[in-house]
Every structure is written in C-alpha cells, then in structure tokens.
Design a protein around this motif. Structure first.
Motif, mmCIF file in Angstrom:
data_model
loop_
_atom_site.group_PDB
_atom_site.id
_atom_site.type_symbol
_atom_site.label_atom_id
_atom_site.label_comp_id
_atom_site.label_asym_id
_atom_site.label_seq_id
_atom_site.Cartn_x
_atom_site.Cartn_y
_atom_site.Cartn_z
ATOM 1 N N LYS A 125 -60.675 14.263 6.236
ATOM 2 C CA LYS A 125 -61.309 13.129 5.558
ATOM 3 C C LYS A 125 -62.677 12.822 6.162
ATOM 4 N N SER A 126 -62.904 13.257 7.400
ATOM 5 C CA SER A 126 -64.188 12.998 8.053
ATOM 6 C C SER A 126 -65.249 14.044 7.697
ATOM 7 N N VAL A 127 -64.886 15.019 6.883
ATOM 8 C CA VAL A 127 -65.828 16.065 6.474
ATOM 9 C C VAL A 127 -66.152 15.851 4.998
ATOM 10 N N PRO A 128 -67.333 15.292 4.713
ATOM 11 C CA PRO A 128 -67.646 14.910 3.326
ATOM 12 C C PRO A 128 -67.462 16.026 2.290
ATOM 13 N N ALA A 129 -67.742 17.254 2.656
ATOM 14 C CA ALA A 129 -67.660 18.345 1.684
ATOM 15 C C ALA A 129 -66.238 18.614 1.198
ATOM 16 N N VAL A 130 -65.238 18.220 1.982
ATOM 17 C CA VAL A 130 -63.854 18.507 1.595
ATOM 18 C C VAL A 130 -62.962 17.265 1.508
ATOM 19 N N ALA A 131 -63.483 16.119 1.862
ATOM 20 C CA ALA A 131 -62.663 14.897 1.935
ATOM 21 C C ALA A 131 -61.909 14.615 0.643
ATOM 22 N N ARG A 132 -62.527 14.843 -0.494
ATOM 23 C CA ARG A 132 -61.859 14.537 -1.764
ATOM 24 C C ARG A 132 -60.809 15.579 -2.153
ATOM 25 N N HIS A 133 -60.703 16.638 -1.363
ATOM 26 C CA HIS A 133 -59.773 17.720 -1.677
ATOM 27 C C HIS A 133 -58.476 17.665 -0.867
ATOM 28 N N ILE A 134 -58.269 16.593 -0.107
ATOM 29 C CA ILE A 134 -57.048 16.483 0.687
ATOM 30 C C ILE A 134 -56.451 15.095 0.479
ATOM 31 N N GLN A 135 -55.132 15.045 0.373
ATOM 32 C CA GLN A 135 -54.471 13.756 0.179
ATOM 33 C C GLN A 135 -53.073 13.791 0.771
ATOM 34 N N LEU A 136 -52.734 12.709 1.443
ATOM 35 C CA LEU A 136 -51.384 12.568 1.984
ATOM 36 C C LEU A 136 -50.387 12.329 0.866
ATOM 37 N N ILE A 137 -49.210 12.865 1.015
ATOM 38 C CA ILE A 137 -48.165 12.700 0.005
ATOM 39 C C ILE A 137 -47.880 11.226 -0.253
ATOM 40 N N GLN A 138 -47.869 10.403 0.795
ATOM 41 C CA GLN A 138 -47.548 8.992 0.589
ATOM 42 C C GLN A 138 -48.645 8.243 -0.160
ATOM 43 N N THR A 139 -49.900 8.649 -0.050
ATOM 44 C CA THR A 139 -50.953 8.004 -0.834
ATOM 45 C C THR A 139 -50.994 8.582 -2.241
ATOM 46 N N PHE A 140 -50.555 9.802 -2.395
ATOM 47 C CA PHE A 140 -50.442 10.389 -3.727
ATOM 48 C C PHE A 140 -49.422 9.610 -4.535
ATOM 49 N N GLU A 141 -48.350 9.223 -3.875
ATOM 50 C CA GLU A 141 -47.320 8.406 -4.519
ATOM 51 C C GLU A 141 -47.919 7.086 -4.996
ATOM 52 N N ALA A 142 -48.735 6.451 -4.173
ATOM 53 C CA ALA A 142 -49.364 5.186 -4.562
ATOM 54 C C ALA A 142 -50.268 5.390 -5.768
ATOM 55 N N ASP A 143 -51.009 6.493 -5.796
ATOM 56 C CA ASP A 143 -51.866 6.805 -6.942
ATOM 57 C C ASP A 143 -51.032 6.995 -8.204
ATOM 58 N N LEU A 144 -49.891 7.657 -8.074
ATOM 59 C CA LEU A 144 -49.008 7.864 -9.220
ATOM 60 C C LEU A 144 -48.510 6.530 -9.756
ATOM 61 N N GLN A 145 -48.109 5.645 -8.842
ATOM 62 C CA GLN A 145 -47.597 4.336 -9.239
ATOM 63 C C GLN A 145 -48.679 3.525 -9.948
ATOM 64 N N GLU A 146 -49.905 3.559 -9.423
ATOM 65 C CA GLU A 146 -51.006 2.835 -10.050
ATOM 66 C C GLU A 146 -51.261 3.366 -11.457
ATOM 67 N N GLY A 147 -51.220 4.695 -11.614
ATOM 68 C CA GLY A 147 -51.419 5.305 -12.932
ATOM 69 C C GLY A 147 -50.341 4.897 -13.916
ATOM 70 N N GLU A 148 -49.084 4.879 -13.438
ATOM 71 C CA GLU A 148 -47.979 4.458 -14.304
ATOM 72 C C GLU A 148 -48.120 2.980 -14.690
ATOM 73 N N ASP A 149 -48.511 2.141 -13.753
ATOM 74 C CA ASP A 149 -48.702 0.717 -14.022
ATOM 75 C C ASP A 149 -49.831 0.518 -15.035
ATOM 76 N N ALA A 150 -50.909 1.277 -14.908
ATOM 77 C CA ALA A 150 -52.041 1.160 -15.813
ATOM 78 C C ALA A 150 -51.634 1.566 -17.236
ATOM 79 N N GLU A 151 -50.821 2.645 -17.328
ATOM 80 C CA GLU A 151 -50.348 3.087 -18.654
ATOM 81 C C GLU A 151 -49.481 2.033 -19.319
ATOM 82 N N ARG A 152 -48.623 1.389 -18.541
ATOM 83 C CA ARG A 152 -47.743 0.356 -19.087
ATOM 84 C C ARG A 152 -48.518 -0.862 -19.590
#
Length: 154
Positions: A125-152
């Motif tokens: 995450k401290s390397v700007p060129a690749v920071a957007r290409h890595i994600q923790l599973i637990q934050t991915f879950e939060a992103d999924l939940q936000e997407g589902e909430d937005a759809e609802r």
C-alpha cells in the motif's frame, strides 16, 4: 463478472477454518473469476504441510486438501511469464518474489490481488504504482457489503 487474483492465504481459507475463512468462502458465492500464478499450488501445499507438522491436520486430511485445491476453479498463469515483473516489484517493496508474483499478475490484469497477509498489504500500500492492486480479504468483504447495500437502496 469481475476477475480477481487470489493468493494462497485466501485459497487455504476456502478449505481450512482460520480467521477470515468465512469471508474468503463468501468469495466463492459471488460471480467472479479467479486467477493466480501457478505458484499457488506449491504455496498451498506447503501451508498444508506446515499444518500437518504442527498437528493441526492429519496426514490424510492434508493429502485430501492438496487434492481438493488442485481441482479448484482458479485459472493459472505461468510464473515464468511473471518473473521479471515480480522480481522488479520485490526489489522495490522488499517483499519476496513469491508474494510479488500475485501482485504482478494483478497489475498485468488491471485488477486486485486479494490476500489475507496484512504485512504484504501494508508493504504494498506504500508503493503508489501498485497500491490499488492489493486488498485484504476483510476489506474486500466490507466493499462487497457496501455494494450490496447500495444496490438495495436504489
């Protein structure tokens, strides 16, 4: 359908109860495609071997897990094709070439590598060129939940 790179730390959680296994298994319920360097099978087999040595699994359970993981629906890319990019990334980040393989593939596919390795995620995450290409599973879950909430709410 989205494509994501999954690393060995996530794939093992698909089969072995560990912290965040429930989140990792939710990935399997979603309409995504998963890819990984072919290193995935060596890394997952090694993790299972360690679990047998620590007596967390029996030898038979380990054998069955390695066989099951060998049949998962994850497309693989040759490490040979990723070696130069992974080596360069490892030199920049101080992480192993093995870890960098997954992120190099995510960069190549313009997607994210999903991991349960918080030290890897923090380092990259401290390397700007690749920071957007890595994600923790637990934050991915939060992103999924936000997407589902937005759809609802629409």
């Amino acid at each position: 359908m989205s494509v994501f790179v999954v690393d060995a730390s996530v794939v093992v959680k698909w089969f072995v109860p560990e912290i965040h296994s429930d989140v990792a298994r939710r990935l399997l319920e979603l309409p995504h495609e998963y890819v990984a360097p072919d290193l995935l099978f060596a890394e997952t087999a090694n993790t299972i071997w360690k679990k047998i040595r620590r007596r967390e699994l029996t030898a038979e359970q380990g054998r069955q897990l390695v066989a099951d993981i060998g049949r998962i629906a994850v497309e693989t890319v040759s490490c040979r094709a990723l070696a130069e990019d992974a080596h360069a990334l490892a030199n920049v980040t101080g992480r192993t070439v093995y870890d960098a393989m997954y992120v190099a593939l995510a960069v190549r596919l313009n997607t994210r590598s999903i991991t349960a390795d918080d030290r890897l995620e923090a380092a990259l995450k401290s390397v700007p060129a690749v920071a957007r290409h890595i994600q923790l599973i637990q934050t991915f879950e939060a992103d999924l939940q936000e997407g589902e909430d937005a759809e609802r709410s629409q």
